[in-house]
Design an enzyme around this catalytic site. Structure first.
Site, PDB file in Angstrom:
ATOM      1  N   ASN A  92       0.829  -1.212   0.000  1.00  0.00           N
ATOM      2  CA  ASN A  92       0.000   0.000   0.000  1.00  0.00           C
ATOM      3  C   ASN A  92       0.861   1.259   0.000  1.00  0.00           C
ATOM      4  OD1 ASN A  92      -2.102  -1.758   0.127  1.00  0.00           O
ATOM      5  ND2 ASN A  92      -2.496  -1.472   2.312  1.00  0.00           N
ATOM      6  N   HIS A 109       5.942  -0.706  -2.650  1.00  0.00           N
ATOM      7  CA  HIS A 109       5.460   0.002  -3.841  1.00  0.00           C
ATOM      8  C   HIS A 109       5.535   1.517  -3.675  1.00  0.00           C
ATOM      9  CE1 HIS A 109       2.950  -3.722  -5.286  1.00  0.00           C
ATOM     10  NE2 HIS A 109       4.245  -3.877  -5.440  1.00  0.00           N
ATOM     11  N   CYS A 117      12.560  12.948  -7.367  1.00  0.00           N
ATOM     12  CA  CYS A 117      13.009  13.848  -8.433  1.00  0.00           C
ATOM     13  C   CYS A 117      13.645  13.034  -9.556  1.00  0.00           C
ATOM     14  CB  CYS A 117      14.002  14.876  -7.897  1.00  0.00           C
ATOM     15  SG  CYS A 117      14.604  15.967  -9.203  1.00  0.00           S
ATOM     16  N   CYS A 136      12.106  20.901  -7.607  1.00  0.00           N
ATOM     17  CA  CYS A 136      12.745  20.002  -6.654  1.00  0.00           C
ATOM     18  C   CYS A 136      13.427  20.843  -5.575  1.00  0.00           C
ATOM     19  CB  CYS A 136      13.784  19.141  -7.391  1.00  0.00           C
ATOM     20  SG  CYS A 136      14.858  18.218  -6.264  1.00  0.00           S
ATOM     21  N   SER A 177      -4.848  -9.565  -3.204  1.00  0.00           N
ATOM     22  CA  SER A 177      -5.478 -10.491  -4.147  1.00  0.00           C
ATOM     23  C   SER A 177      -4.516 -11.557  -4.662  1.00  0.00           C
ATOM     24  CB  SER A 177      -6.043  -9.705  -5.336  1.00  0.00           C
ATOM     25  OG  SER A 177      -4.998  -9.010  -5.983  1.00  0.00           O
ATOM     26  N   ASN A 201      -7.942 -12.867   4.465  1.00  0.00           N
ATOM     27  CA  ASN A 201      -8.461 -12.085   3.337  1.00  0.00           C
ATOM     28  C   ASN A 201      -9.982 -12.187   3.297  1.00  0.00           C
ATOM     29  OD1 ASN A 201      -7.358 -10.456   1.123  1.00  0.00           O
ATOM     30  ND2 ASN A 201      -8.431 -11.880  -0.230  1.00  0.00           N
TER      31      ASN A 201
HETATM   32  N1  APR Z   1     -10.676  -7.251   4.545  1.00  0.00           N
HETATM   33  C1  APR Z   1      -9.799  -8.138   4.007  1.00  0.00           C
HETATM   34  N2  APR Z   1      -9.578  -8.245   2.693  1.00  0.00           N
HETATM   35  C2  APR Z   1     -10.252  -7.425   1.875  1.00  0.00           C
HETATM   36  C3  APR Z   1     -11.177  -6.469   2.357  1.00  0.00           C
HETATM   37  C4  APR Z   1     -11.383  -6.398   3.759  1.00  0.00           C
HETATM   38  N3  APR Z   1     -12.237  -5.539   4.307  1.00  0.00           N
HETATM   39  N4  APR Z   1     -11.699  -5.804   1.286  1.00  0.00           N
HETATM   40  C5  APR Z   1     -11.122  -6.321   0.194  1.00  0.00           C
HETATM   41  N5  APR Z   1     -10.260  -7.305   0.540  1.00  0.00           N
HETATM   42  C6  APR Z   1      -9.415  -8.146  -0.321  1.00  0.00           C
HETATM   43  C7  APR Z   1     -10.025  -8.414  -1.674  1.00  0.00           C
HETATM   44  O1  APR Z   1     -10.842  -9.589  -1.585  1.00  0.00           O
HETATM   45  C8  APR Z   1      -8.793  -8.638  -2.535  1.00  0.00           C
HETATM   46  O2  APR Z   1      -8.399 -10.007  -2.498  1.00  0.00           O
HETATM   47  O3  APR Z   1      -8.238  -7.417  -0.576  1.00  0.00           O
HETATM   48  C9  APR Z   1      -7.717  -7.794  -1.834  1.00  0.00           C
HETATM   49  C10 APR Z   1      -7.331  -6.531  -2.572  1.00  0.00           C
HETATM   50  O4  APR Z   1      -6.769  -6.885  -3.797  1.00  0.00           O
HETATM   51  P1  APR Z   1      -6.208  -5.795  -4.830  1.00  0.00           P
HETATM   52  O5  APR Z   1      -7.209  -4.698  -5.055  1.00  0.00           O
HETATM   53  O6  APR Z   1      -5.720  -6.551  -6.008  1.00  0.00           O
HETATM   54  O7  APR Z   1      -5.007  -5.113  -4.035  1.00  0.00           O
HETATM   55  P2  APR Z   1      -3.519  -5.593  -3.843  1.00  0.00           P
HETATM   56  O8  APR Z   1      -3.454  -7.070  -3.769  1.00  0.00           O
HETATM   57  O9  APR Z   1      -2.964  -4.802  -2.735  1.00  0.00           O
HETATM   58  O10 APR Z   1      -2.876  -5.116  -5.200  1.00  0.00           O
HETATM   59  C11 APR Z   1      -1.495  -5.268  -5.375  1.00  0.00           C
HETATM   60  O11 APR Z   1      -1.491  -4.061  -7.453  1.00  0.00           O
HETATM   61  O12 APR Z   1      -2.556  -2.239  -8.418  1.00  0.00           O
HETATM   62  C12 APR Z   1      -1.340  -2.719  -7.935  1.00  0.00           C
HETATM   63  O13 APR Z   1       0.479  -1.593  -6.982  1.00  0.00           O
HETATM   64  C13 APR Z   1      -0.893  -1.858  -6.799  1.00  0.00           C
HETATM   65  O14 APR Z   1      -0.133  -2.449  -4.585  1.00  0.00           O
HETATM   66  C14 APR Z   1      -1.107  -2.742  -5.597  1.00  0.00           C
HETATM   67  C15 APR Z   1      -0.901  -4.138  -6.170  1.00  0.00           C
END
Ligand code: APR
Length: 237
Positions: A92, A109, A117, A136, A177, A201
């Site tokens: 995040n 990330h 810069c 900058c 995810s 998750n």
């Molecule tokens: N509690 C737990 N899990 C949750 C909740 C919740 N309240 N709400 C959503 N989720 C889960 C979803 O089911 C999903 O599996 O969180 C996950 C979020 O997945 P993504 O949106 O794909 O996020 P992330 O895995 O952090 O993405 C990775 O991709 O877009 C790029 O760089 C960006 O850091 C990001 C990376």
């Protein structure tokens, strides 16, 4: 550097979802009609810097109206109890872990509240906007970009993360995810080095079957319960 680390917690957008931070894949991956990939690559920045700045400037400004939730706070509570044995690795770019009280956090990330810069490669704490092309603070060039890792760029801190993953006893993945590498591969790397692996998750992730144990539900409930259990205060949930 992280010799004491015994637990690595990897977090993704799901841990901040209940705080109201929009995930990158909200609204079917669209932002004002643009595909996420069109605002999160170096090519997009070269092509349409104004658009990319607007995307991140909006997200940076939105941080002031969100607060950490019980999942962030539970990880800080765990750190209070075990100290340097815990390392949080987050995908995040928000600052909710820090505001929730965590001190040892690696942002693989990058961070919204940081600017990089392209002229002198220095990084600066940044709370304002970048779309208006401020100079900058160090070299004066108007080349500041969001200090976030875009698709096709190398994540930060990978040596340190792999080093920790090779030695931990417990690897826990929260709210991600499992769709984006290299983070999606951490579970296999940690397991290959002997760690027990747990997924927390909302729903089973793409790599759910790779974990020794998977619990599904909202992070604000699962993470505090898991921390309580680990600290031996209550029995298994
Ligand atoms: N509690 C737990 N899990 C949750 C909740 C919740 N309240 N709400 C959503 N989720 C889960 C979803 O089911 C999903 O599996 O969180 C996950 C979020 O997945 P993504 O949106 O794909 O996020 P992330 O895995 O952090 O993405 C990775 O991709 O877009 C790029 O760089 C960006 O850091 C990001 C990376």
């Amino acid at each position: 550097m992280d010799r004491l680390v015994r637990i690595v917690v990897l977090t993704g957008a799901g841990i901040s979802a209940e705080s109201g931070v929009p995930t990158f894949r909200d609204a079917e991956g669209l932002w004002h009609g643009h595909r996420v990939e069109d605002v999160a690559t170096p090519e997009a920045y070269d092509r349409q810097p104004g658009l990319v700045h607007r995307f991140y400037d909006e997200r940076r400004a939105a941080l002031s109206s969100v607060e950490p939730n019980d999942a962030h706070r539970a990880l800080a509570r765990l750190e209070d109890a075990v100290g340097d044995e815990l390392l949080v690795v987050t995908q995040n770019i928000d600052d909710l872990h820090e505001r929730g009280g965590s001190r040892r956090v690696l942002h693989m990330h990058g961070r919204l509240r940081s600017a990089l810069c392209r002229g002198c490669r220095r990084r600066f704490e940044w709370t304002g906007t970048l779309g208006d092309r401020p100079p900058c603070p160090r070299c004066g060039r108007r080349e500041l970009r969001p200090d976030v890792v875009w698709f096709g760029e190398l994540p930060y801190e990978m040596d340190r993360i792999h080093d920790a993953l090779a030695r931990v006893e417990l690897f826990v993945s929260v709210g991600t995810s499992g769709a984006v590498h290299p983070a999606a591969g951490f579970v296999l790397y940690a397991a290959a080095h002997g760690a027990r692996t747990v997924e927390l998750n909302l729903v089973p992730s793409a790599g759910s079957h790779l974990f020794d144990e998977a619990r599904h539900g909202p992070a604000s409930r699962l993470v505090p319960a898991w921390v309580d259990e680990l600290l031996g205060r209550v029995g298994p949930s």
